[in-house]
Design an enzyme around this catalytic site. Sequence first.
Site, PDB file in Angstrom:
ATOM      1  N   ARG A 172      34.934  33.378  29.251  1.00 39.62           N
ATOM      2  CA  ARG A 172      34.262  33.703  27.905  1.00 39.62           C
ATOM      3  C   ARG A 172      35.440  34.596  27.415  1.00 39.62           C
ATOM      4  O   ARG A 172      36.217  35.139  27.913  1.00 39.62           O
ATOM      5  CB  ARG A 172      33.001  34.721  27.971  1.00 39.62           C
ATOM      6  CG  ARG A 172      32.028  34.029  28.771  1.00 39.62           C
ATOM      7  CD  ARG A 172      30.684  34.671  28.798  1.00 39.62           C
ATOM      8  NE  ARG A 172      30.987  36.033  28.995  1.00 39.62           N
ATOM      9  CZ  ARG A 172      30.797  37.061  28.299  1.00 39.62           C
ATOM     10  NH1 ARG A 172      30.017  36.871  27.248  1.00 39.62           N
ATOM     11  NH2 ARG A 172      31.002  38.599  28.672  1.00 39.62           N
ATOM     12  N   ARG A 176      32.897  40.036  18.489  1.00 44.94           N
ATOM     13  CA  ARG A 176      31.707  40.637  18.041  1.00 44.94           C
ATOM     14  C   ARG A 176      31.714  40.637  16.611  1.00 44.94           C
ATOM     15  O   ARG A 176      32.794  40.987  16.106  1.00 44.94           O
ATOM     16  CB  ARG A 176      31.981  42.080  18.474  1.00 44.94           C
ATOM     17  CG  ARG A 176      31.641  42.389  19.996  1.00 44.94           C
ATOM     18  CD  ARG A 176      31.794  43.814  19.956  1.00 44.94           C
ATOM     19  NE  ARG A 176      31.902  44.340  21.251  1.00 44.94           N
ATOM     20  CZ  ARG A 176      32.329  45.322  22.011  1.00 44.94           C
ATOM     21  NH1 ARG A 176      33.003  46.150  21.221  1.00 44.94           N
ATOM     22  NH2 ARG A 176      32.227  45.422  23.436  1.00 44.94           N
ATOM     23  N   ARG A 249      48.618  38.547  42.202  1.00 46.13           N
ATOM     24  CA  ARG A 249      49.562  38.674  40.976  1.00 46.13           C
ATOM     25  C   ARG A 249      50.146  40.298  41.303  1.00 46.13           C
ATOM     26  O   ARG A 249      48.899  41.006  41.662  1.00 46.13           O
ATOM     27  CB  ARG A 249      49.034  38.710  39.563  1.00 46.13           C
ATOM     28  CG  ARG A 249      48.754  37.206  39.383  1.00 46.13           C
ATOM     29  CD  ARG A 249      49.998  36.347  39.006  1.00 46.13           C
ATOM     30  NE  ARG A 249      50.740  36.922  37.654  1.00 46.13           N
ATOM     31  CZ  ARG A 249      52.038  36.850  37.715  1.00 46.13           C
ATOM     32  NH1 ARG A 249      52.744  35.960  38.761  1.00 46.13           N
ATOM     33  NH2 ARG A 249      52.712  37.102  36.627  1.00 46.13           N
ATOM     34  N   ARG A 280      51.476  45.711  28.575  1.00 43.09           N
ATOM     35  CA  ARG A 280      50.983  46.871  27.808  1.00 43.09           C
ATOM     36  C   ARG A 280      51.929  48.094  27.965  1.00 43.09           C
ATOM     37  O   ARG A 280      52.710  48.369  29.193  1.00 43.09           O
ATOM     38  CB  ARG A 280      49.587  47.123  28.235  1.00 43.09           C
ATOM     39  CG  ARG A 280      49.187  47.088  29.581  1.00 43.09           C
ATOM     40  CD  ARG A 280      47.651  47.120  29.758  1.00 43.09           C
ATOM     41  NE  ARG A 280      47.272  47.493  31.074  1.00 43.09           N
ATOM     42  CZ  ARG A 280      46.232  47.608  31.507  1.00 43.09           C
ATOM     43  NH1 ARG A 280      45.261  47.802  30.811  1.00 43.09           N
ATOM     44  NH2 ARG A 280      46.005  47.966  32.776  1.00 43.09           N
ATOM     45  N   GLU A 300      53.971  48.414  31.819  1.00 42.86           N
ATOM     46  CA  GLU A 300      53.510  47.454  32.637  1.00 42.86           C
ATOM     47  C   GLU A 300      54.024  46.114  32.716  1.00 42.86           C
ATOM     48  O   GLU A 300      53.811  45.242  31.795  1.00 42.86           O
ATOM     49  CB  GLU A 300      51.755  47.176  32.642  1.00 42.86           C
ATOM     50  CG  GLU A 300      51.065  47.302  33.870  1.00 42.86           C
ATOM     51  CD  GLU A 300      49.673  47.700  33.753  1.00 42.86           C
ATOM     52  OE1 GLU A 300      49.273  48.662  33.462  1.00 42.86           O
ATOM     53  OE2 GLU A 300      48.776  46.534  33.608  1.00 42.86           O
ATOM     54  N   TYR A 348      38.561  40.550  42.734  1.00 38.84           N
ATOM     55  CA  TYR A 348      38.789  41.879  42.074  1.00 38.84           C
ATOM     56  C   TYR A 348      37.557  42.406  41.502  1.00 38.84           C
ATOM     57  O   TYR A 348      36.494  41.898  41.309  1.00 38.84           O
ATOM     58  CB  TYR A 348      39.322  41.196  40.562  1.00 38.84           C
ATOM     59  CG  TYR A 348      39.448  42.382  39.542  1.00 38.84           C
ATOM     60  CD1 TYR A 348      40.585  43.241  39.432  1.00 38.84           C
ATOM     61  CD2 TYR A 348      38.342  42.852  38.718  1.00 38.84           C
ATOM     62  CE1 TYR A 348      40.601  44.215  38.552  1.00 38.84           C
ATOM     63  CE2 TYR A 348      38.350  43.994  37.960  1.00 38.84           C
ATOM     64  CZ  TYR A 348      39.429  44.762  38.095  1.00 38.84           C
ATOM     65  OH  TYR A 348      39.756  45.799  37.337  1.00 38.84           O
ATOM     66  N   ASP A 350      35.909  45.968  39.813  1.00 46.51           N
ATOM     67  CA  ASP A 350      35.992  47.170  39.017  1.00 46.51           C
ATOM     68  C   ASP A 350      35.253  48.243  40.038  1.00 46.51           C
ATOM     69  O   ASP A 350      34.498  48.020  41.063  1.00 46.51           O
ATOM     70  CB  ASP A 350      34.979  47.069  37.943  1.00 46.51           C
ATOM     71  CG  ASP A 350      35.802  46.611  36.981  1.00 46.51           C
ATOM     72  OD1 ASP A 350      36.900  46.494  36.741  1.00 46.51           O
ATOM     73  OD2 ASP A 350      35.149  45.998  35.960  1.00 46.51           O
TER      74      ASP A 350
HETATM   75  P1  FAD Z   1      42.670  50.357  47.287  1.00 48.48           P
HETATM   76  O1  FAD Z   1      42.603  51.061  46.273  1.00 48.48           O
HETATM   77  O2  FAD Z   1      43.721  49.232  47.507  1.00 48.48           O
HETATM   78  O3  FAD Z   1      42.723  50.927  48.726  1.00 48.48           O
HETATM   79  C1  FAD Z   1      42.994  50.458  50.127  1.00 48.48           C
HETATM   80  C2  FAD Z   1      43.721  51.472  50.613  1.00 48.48           C
HETATM   81  O4  FAD Z   1      43.965  50.899  52.022  1.00 48.48           O
HETATM   82  C3  FAD Z   1      44.964  51.634  50.136  1.00 48.48           C
HETATM   83  O5  FAD Z   1      45.216  53.069  49.809  1.00 48.48           O
HETATM   84  C4  FAD Z   1      45.944  51.113  50.933  1.00 48.48           C
HETATM   85  O6  FAD Z   1      47.305  51.992  51.098  1.00 48.48           O
HETATM   86  C5  FAD Z   1      45.293  51.391  52.350  1.00 48.48           C
HETATM   87  N1  FAD Z   1      45.697  50.441  53.612  1.00 48.48           N
HETATM   88  C6  FAD Z   1      45.767  48.929  53.525  1.00 48.48           C
HETATM   89  N2  FAD Z   1      46.266  48.579  54.614  1.00 48.48           N
HETATM   90  C7  FAD Z   1      46.500  49.762  55.500  1.00 48.48           C
HETATM   91  C8  FAD Z   1      46.814  49.924  56.954  1.00 48.48           C
HETATM   92  N3  FAD Z   1      47.207  48.826  57.478  1.00 48.48           N
HETATM   93  N4  FAD Z   1      46.737  51.007  57.404  1.00 48.48           N
HETATM   94  C9  FAD Z   1      46.203  52.218  56.656  1.00 48.48           C
HETATM   95  N5  FAD Z   1      46.039  51.974  55.323  1.00 48.48           N
HETATM   96  C10 FAD Z   1      46.071  50.699  54.760  1.00 48.48           C
HETATM   97  N6  FAD Z   1      38.562  48.987  37.883  1.00 48.48           N
HETATM   98  C11 FAD Z   1      37.905  49.657  36.872  1.00 48.48           C
HETATM   99  O7  FAD Z   1      36.501  49.891  37.310  1.00 48.48           O
HETATM  100  N7  FAD Z   1      38.371  50.265  35.694  1.00 48.48           N
HETATM  101  C12 FAD Z   1      39.606  50.071  35.381  1.00 48.48           C
HETATM  102  O8  FAD Z   1      40.133  50.157  34.368  1.00 48.48           O
HETATM  103  C13 FAD Z   1      40.369  49.406  36.260  1.00 48.48           C
HETATM  104  N8  FAD Z   1      41.854  49.089  36.166  1.00 48.48           N
HETATM  105  C14 FAD Z   1      42.380  48.468  37.049  1.00 48.48           C
HETATM  106  C15 FAD Z   1      43.925  48.114  36.563  1.00 48.48           C
HETATM  107  C16 FAD Z   1      44.380  47.424  37.657  1.00 48.48           C
HETATM  108  C17 FAD Z   1      45.966  47.152  37.235  1.00 48.48           C
HETATM  109  C18 FAD Z   1      44.317  47.112  38.829  1.00 48.48           C
HETATM  110  C19 FAD Z   1      44.830  46.138  39.733  1.00 48.48           C
HETATM  111  C20 FAD Z   1      42.774  47.341  39.266  1.00 48.48           C
HETATM  112  C21 FAD Z   1      42.092  48.014  38.262  1.00 48.48           C
HETATM  113  N9  FAD Z   1      40.685  48.399  38.621  1.00 48.48           N
HETATM  114  C22 FAD Z   1      39.781  48.908  37.510  1.00 48.48           C
HETATM  115  C23 FAD Z   1      40.074  47.884  39.775  1.00 48.48           C
HETATM  116  C24 FAD Z   1      40.473  49.300  40.833  1.00 48.48           C
HETATM  117  O9  FAD Z   1      41.491  49.649  41.105  1.00 48.48           O
HETATM  118  C25 FAD Z   1      39.440  48.863  42.308  1.00 48.48           C
HETATM  119  O10 FAD Z   1      38.152  48.834  42.055  1.00 48.48           O
HETATM  120  C26 FAD Z   1      39.705  50.175  43.208  1.00 48.48           C
HETATM  121  O11 FAD Z   1      40.944  50.435  43.076  1.00 48.48           O
HETATM  122  C27 FAD Z   1      39.516  49.277  44.643  1.00 48.48           C
HETATM  123  O12 FAD Z   1      39.541  50.286  45.798  1.00 48.48           O
HETATM  124  P2  FAD Z   1      39.619  49.860  47.502  1.00 48.48           P
HETATM  125  O13 FAD Z   1      39.384  51.159  47.966  1.00 48.48           O
HETATM  126  O14 FAD Z   1      38.978  48.814  47.398  1.00 48.48           O
HETATM  127  O15 FAD Z   1      41.104  49.450  47.264  1.00 48.48           O
END
Ligand code: FAD
Length: 367
Positions: A172, A176, A249, A280, A300, A348, A350
Site C-alpha cells: 500500500r 491522506r 539489507r 536520509r 544513512e 522486521y 517495530d
Molecule cells: P536487536 O536490537 O538486534 O538485539 C539483539 C542483540 O543480540 C544485539 O545487541 C546483538 O549484539 C546481540 N547478539 C546477537 N548475537 C549474539 C551472540 N552470539 N552473543 C551475544 N549477543 C548476541 N522500530 C520502531 O518501533 N520505530 C522505529 O522508528 C524504528 N526504526 C528502525 C530503524 C532501523 C534502521 C531499523 C533497522 C529498525 C528500526 N526499528 C524501529 C525496529 C527496531 O530496531 C527493533 O524492533 C528492535 O531493535 C529489535 O530488538 P531485538 O532485541 O529484537 O534485536
Amino acid sequence: MAEFDYLIVGAGLYGSVFVHEMKKRGKKCLVLEKRDKVGGNIYTEEIEGIQVHRYGAHIFHTSDPIIWNYVNQFADFNRYTNSPVARYKDELYNLPFNMNTFHQLWGVATPAEAREIIERQKKECGITQPKNLEEQALMLVGRDIYEKLVKGYTEKQWGRQASELPAFIIKRLPVRFIYDNNYFNDCYQGIPIGGYTKMIEKMLEGVEVKTNTDYLAEKEVWDKIADRILFTGGIDDYFGYCYGPLEYRSLRFESEVLDMENYQGNAVVNYTEYEVPYTRIIEHKHFEFGKQEKTVITREYPLDWQCGMDAYYPVNNEENNALYEKYRALGEKENKVLFGGRLGMYRYLDMDKVVKAALQAVEGIKE
Ligand code: FAD
C-alpha cells in the site's frame, strides 16, 4: 540444577523485556551481549548533550495502551511526532503523502482537486496487473508521486531498479486527503527522555550482564550454566549457517558533529532522488527539541549485506522465508532454547511488536 534459571543472549529490547519479566518471577538470570554496550539496535549515545540514535532513527509508536503503559514504567516519553520531509532536488515535500504534499506538488488546495489529479494519473498509467514494484506504485499513486517521492528512494534502499523489484514490497502507499504530516496513525508516540539506552538499563536493573561476550564463541561452556536459554541473535548464525545465510539489507551510518545550532530544521529528511547516495539525514537533537549550541547529523547509506555485517532489514521473499522455516524447524528440536526478537524470528518488527512478543513469550512459558 544449573547455576542460572535463564541465560539471555542479546541485550536488545526483546532480551531486556524478557529478562525483566523473568527477574520479577524470581528467576535467576544472566545476560550475554556481544557488543560492548546494551540496547541492541535501539542503543543511543550522548554526544554534545544530544542523544544520538547509533543504529538508525527510532521513534516509539503504538496503538496498544498495554504496551504504552509498559514502556512508560522505564522512561518518560516526550511528545515527538514523526513528520519527515522529503527532498527531491531543490524541492521539499511533506510526508506521508497528504494535502500538504499535494499542494506542494500541484498547487491544489482541496481534497477533490488532489483526488482528481491522482485518479487521472493512475488511469493514464493503464496498469491493472502490476508485474513489478514500479508498476505497482504507479497503479497506486500515479506518475508524479512515484517519480519524485518513491522511485529513487526505493531503488537506493533495495540496491536495484524499481522495475526489477517484486511488486509485493509495496502493498500500500497510503494517501491522506487531509492536512496531516503525522507519519504514524497510532494513538501513542514519542521518544524516551534521556535516551533508549537509559530505558534499557532500567529494564536490566538488578540483573547480571556480561558485555563483549559472544555466546556462540563458547556455546558449550554457557549451555551448562543455565537450565533454559533465550537466543535473540540470528537463527542461521546459531546453527552455523548450515542451510546457508538468511538475506538482509544493511546500512552504513556516517555521523558528524556540526558547529551550528540547527542544520536542517527537522529530525528526518529523506533524499528521494537516486543521485544522492544516502536515503536520509537524521538530525538527532530534533527528536528531543534540543537547544544545544552544536548539532549531530547522521547520513544513512543502504548497503548490500554480507555475512559478518550488521543485519538490519530481513529480505522476506519466498526463498528466504522458506529457508527461515527450515531453521525454525531445527530450532523446535532444541528443547531448552527459545528463539526471539527480530533476528531470532527473521522478521522486521517495530519496537512495540518486540515488547509484545517478549511479554507473550514469557506468558507462554509453563513452569
Ligand atoms: P536487536 O536490537 O538486534 O538485539 C539483539 C542483540 O543480540 C544485539 O545487541 C546483538 O549484539 C546481540 N547478539 C546477537 N548475537 C549474539 C551472540 N552470539 N552473543 C551475544 N549477543 C548476541 N522500530 C520502531 O518501533 N520505530 C522505529 O522508528 C524504528 N526504526 C528502525 C530503524 C532501523 C534502521 C531499523 C533497522 C529498525 C528500526 N526499528 C524501529 C525496529 C527496531 O530496531 C527493533 O524492533 C528492535 O531493535 C529489535 O530488538 P531485538 O532485541 O529484537 O534485536
